[in-house]
Design a protein around this motif. Structure first.
Motif, PDB file in Angstrom:
ATOM      1  N   ASN A  81       0.820  -1.480   0.056  1.00 48.89           N
ATOM      2  CA  ASN A  81      -0.086  -0.166   0.041  1.00 48.89           C
ATOM      3  C   ASN A  81       0.712   1.088   0.164  1.00 48.89           C
ATOM      4  N   GLN A  82       1.765   1.059   0.510  1.00 46.28           N
ATOM      5  CA  GLN A  82       2.873   2.505   1.275  1.00 46.28           C
ATOM      6  C   GLN A  82       3.574   2.486  -0.107  1.00 46.28           C
ATOM      7  N   LEU A  83       4.007   1.513  -0.974  1.00 48.07           N
ATOM      8  CA  LEU A  83       4.290   1.495  -2.558  1.00 48.07           C
ATOM      9  C   LEU A  83       3.577   2.269  -3.536  1.00 48.07           C
ATOM     10  N   ARG A  84       1.815   2.182  -3.497  1.00 44.42           N
ATOM     11  CA  ARG A  84       1.025   2.860  -3.928  1.00 44.42           C
ATOM     12  C   ARG A  84       0.788   3.839  -3.761  1.00 44.42           C
ATOM     13  N   ASP A  85       1.304   4.391  -2.645  1.00 42.83           N
ATOM     14  CA  ASP A  85       0.844   5.586  -1.805  1.00 42.83           C
ATOM     15  C   ASP A  85       2.234   6.204  -3.147  1.00 42.83           C
ATOM     16  N   THR A  86       3.464   6.343  -2.974  1.00 46.91           N
ATOM     17  CA  THR A  86       4.418   6.856  -3.056  1.00 46.91           C
ATOM     18  C   THR A  86       4.919   6.570  -4.962  1.00 46.91           C
ATOM     19  N   PHE A  87       4.699   5.855  -5.336  1.00 45.60           N
ATOM     20  CA  PHE A  87       4.590   5.619  -6.392  1.00 45.60           C
ATOM     21  C   PHE A  87       3.369   5.861  -7.835  1.00 45.60           C
ATOM     22  N   LYS A  88       2.055   5.430  -7.198  1.00 46.88           N
ATOM     23  CA  LYS A  88       1.343   5.849  -7.691  1.00 46.88           C
ATOM     24  C   LYS A  88       0.580   3.851  -8.887  1.00 46.88           C
ATOM     25  N   PHE A  89       1.419   4.251  -9.605  1.00 47.20           N
ATOM     26  CA  PHE A  89       1.482   2.711 -10.450  1.00 47.20           C
ATOM     27  C   PHE A  89      -0.432   2.264 -10.228  1.00 47.20           C
ATOM     28  N   GLU A  90      -1.018   3.394 -11.109  1.00 48.08           N
ATOM     29  CA  GLU A  90      -2.393   3.049 -10.906  1.00 48.08           C
ATOM     30  C   GLU A  90      -2.904   2.226 -12.218  1.00 48.08           C
ATOM     31  N   GLY A  91      -3.880   0.902 -11.798  1.00 44.81           N
ATOM     32  CA  GLY A  91      -3.961  -0.105 -12.907  1.00 44.81           C
ATOM     33  C   GLY A  91      -3.673  -0.975 -12.635  1.00 44.81           C
ATOM     34  N   ALA A  92      -2.513  -1.205 -12.613  1.00 45.68           N
ATOM     35  CA  ALA A  92      -1.715  -2.257 -12.372  1.00 45.68           C
ATOM     36  C   ALA A  92      -1.213  -3.545 -10.968  1.00 45.68           C
ATOM     37  N   SER A  93      -0.994  -4.640 -10.850  1.00 53.83           N
ATOM     38  CA  SER A  93      -1.321  -5.437 -10.654  1.00 53.83           C
ATOM     39  C   SER A  93       0.834  -5.086 -10.281  1.00 53.83           C
ATOM     40  N   ILE A  94       0.989  -5.315  -9.257  1.00 54.50           N
ATOM     41  CA  ILE A  94       2.145  -5.122  -8.708  1.00 54.50           C
ATOM     42  C   ILE A  94       2.906  -6.235  -7.476  1.00 54.50           C
ATOM     43  N   LYS A  95       3.659  -6.699  -8.024  1.00 54.20           N
ATOM     44  CA  LYS A  95       3.682  -8.078  -7.267  1.00 54.20           C
ATOM     45  C   LYS A  95       5.068  -7.783  -6.553  1.00 54.20           C
ATOM     46  N   THR A  96       5.258  -8.489  -4.969  1.00 51.84           N
ATOM     47  CA  THR A  96       6.342  -7.848  -4.098  1.00 51.84           C
ATOM     48  C   THR A  96       6.828  -9.981  -3.485  1.00 51.84           C
ATOM     49  N   PHE A  97       7.877 -10.026  -3.947  1.00 54.96           N
ATOM     50  CA  PHE A  97       9.052 -10.644  -3.153  1.00 54.96           C
ATOM     51  C   PHE A  97       9.884 -10.579  -1.842  1.00 54.96           C
ATOM     52  N   PHE A  98       9.933 -11.234  -1.177  1.00 58.34           N
ATOM     53  CA  PHE A  98      11.030 -10.564   0.158  1.00 58.34           C
ATOM     54  C   PHE A  98      11.760 -11.769   0.384  1.00 58.34           C
ATOM     55  N   ARG A  99      13.460 -11.407   0.371  1.00 54.38           N
ATOM     56  CA  ARG A  99      14.390 -12.904   0.123  1.00 54.38           C
ATOM     57  C   ARG A  99      15.252 -12.737   1.817  1.00 54.38           C
ATOM     58  N   GLY A 100      15.799 -13.553   1.633  1.00 58.15           N
ATOM     59  CA  GLY A 100      16.635 -13.519   2.970  1.00 58.15           C
ATOM     60  C   GLY A 100      18.391 -13.166   2.233  1.00 58.15           C
ATOM     61  N   ARG A 101      19.341 -12.978   2.950  1.00 58.67           N
ATOM     62  CA  ARG A 101      20.603 -12.768   2.690  1.00 58.67           C
ATOM     63  C   ARG A 101      21.503 -14.804   2.462  1.00 58.67           C
TER      64      ARG A 101
END
Length: 441
Positions: free
Chosen positions: A416-436
């Protein structure tokens, strides 16, 4: 120069879609023993012996019928006849010449120079004796084939490509934005596509579910190619019978899979249904860009609060696609329909936007200071940095000390913070969380 166009025409149930599939070598058109399955005209690229051409499937023509669907099918077939370079007039050897065949022959007589008579379902040498009956149609000796088995297809296609003037097709490196138009039956999908493309490309009646196959329609807008995939309406599973409706539903799913952007068409006069939610949920789960189109807006009594009330209801009932822009249109009057094209270009640009890593890490620092990650175990949890690894869909990797400790709520917060900051209106966003150690969740 354009590729040559070859249209398949004939009465219902002579095997037009089977021949179409055989020529383009894929199960593209719906094939069923029920008459009248193909209604709109359908295009595919085909190749034989190094020659490329466009093959067109049309609905079964019943010339004298006063039925609305039959009249629309006849109109679609006539468009295909007019625009084609070669016409394959398909007849059925098992049945022989019928009155409808004779009526179609009269229609095609004006195009005699580009008609090839093809006798389908000629399964063996015995059947070959029956094809002389078709000489009365006035198009000479028919080519005998059996589209299902592939009998005589090689010889027939050799003759077909000899009759077309081929020109080299220039390479076109321009990308096209693929847009699937989806929604329940009778929400105005075909009317909308007709309005967008400016011609009667699909059959429009007030009968729900008129469009059964998915059809690709192309246009250019502000020097950008856009391909609209006009799909059959999805029905509730319990109302789908195995057969034509089943394959139409699967075709809609395939259309969403092929698309870059999904236009969910809603009816302003109806409540948002579970089926609407399932359609857009499937699109979101597959990371498609999404635009919500509220059609029939001309029929709504409005005041200053009407738009706000509708948007609030949409956001409440389709919470998982709050990022999707909403546009209110009328396919009937054309109100704001052209703005859909502007929105398609805007959403496509948003989906292909790339954020520099330096900006992402400034964003991440602000987000984690505002709300640091925590875990119920009390273990120290830290997100080190973020980078964008892909566009369309925009894909971000967050590096952290232990991805398993990043809760679902915190992942949603960062999204949600990504969208608030950079918008990406209409675009689905993928996120991954990776360790060391490169473990990824």
């Amino acid at each position: 120069m354009r590729k040559s166009v070859v249209a398949i025409v004939g009465r219902p149930n002579v095997g037009k879609s089977t021949l179409f599939n055989r020529i383009c070598r894929r199960r593209s058109a719906i094939v069923d023993f029920e008459e009248g399955v193909t209604r709109d005209r359908k295009y595919e690229e085909a190749e034989w012996a190094g020659h490329n051409f466009i093959i067109v499937d049309t609905g079964g023509i019943i010339p004298k019928s006063v039925n609305g669907i039959d009249k629309a099918v006849k109109f679609q077939a006539k468009v295909a006849i007019e625009e084609s370079d070669l016409i394959l007039f398909l007849v059925d050897t098992k049945v022989g010449t019928t009155d409808i065949d004779m009526e179609i022959a009269r229609i095609l007589s004006a195009y005699r120079e580009k008609v090839i008579l093809v006798a389908n379902k000629t399964d063996n040498e015995k059947d070959e004796l029956e094809i002389y009956d078709f000489l009365k149609l006035g198009f000479g000796y028919p080519h005998s084939i059996a589209a299902i088995q592939g009998r005589n297809m090689g010889n027939f296609l050799d003759e077909l490509v000899k009759k077309i003037d081929f020109a080299p097709d220039p390479k076109d490196d321009e990308e096209t934005i693929k847009v699937a138009i989806v929604g329940k039956p009778n929400v105005g999908k075909s009317s909308l596509i007709n309005n967008l493309t400016g011609q009667q490309q699909t059959i429009v009646t007030d009968i729900p579910g008129t469009t059964r196959d998915s059809i690709d329609l192309h246009l250019k807008y502000h020097n950008q190619k856009i391909t609209f995939i006009d799909t059959a309406g999805l029905r509730r599973k319990k109302s789908i019978k195995y057969g034509v409706e089943y394959f139409s539903t699967m075709r809609t799913i395939e259309s969403i899979n092929r698309a870059d952007i999904v236009l969910l068409i809603l009816d302003s006069l109806e409540e948002i249904s579970n089926q609407d939610q399932k359609i857009v949920s499937y699109a979101a789960r597959n990371y498609k860009d999404i635009i919500i189109v509220l059609n029939k807006w001309d029929l709504i009594k409005k005041n200053n609060a009407t738009v706000g009330e509708y948007i609030k209801r949409i956001r409440s009932e389709l919470k998982f696609v709050e990022f999707a822009p909403v546009i209110f249109v009328s396919a009937l009057t054309g109100q704001r329909v052209r703005k859909i094209l502007d929105l398609v270009l805007e959403v496509s640009e948003e989906s292909r936007k790339r954020i520099p890593t330096s900006e992402l890490n400034k964003f991440l620092e602000r987000a984690t200071i505002k709300f640091p990650p925590t875990h119920s175990s009390g273990k120290h949890t830290k997100v080190f940095f973020c980078t964008q690894i892909k566009v369309h869909p925009p894909t971000f990797v967050f590096f952290c000390n232990n991805p398993k400790n990043i809760t679902i709520h915190y992942r949603r917060y960062l999204l949600n913070q990504l969208r608030d900051t950079f918008k990406f209106e209409g675009a689905s966003i993928k996120t991954f969380f990776r360790g060391r150690k490169q473990d990824e969740i």
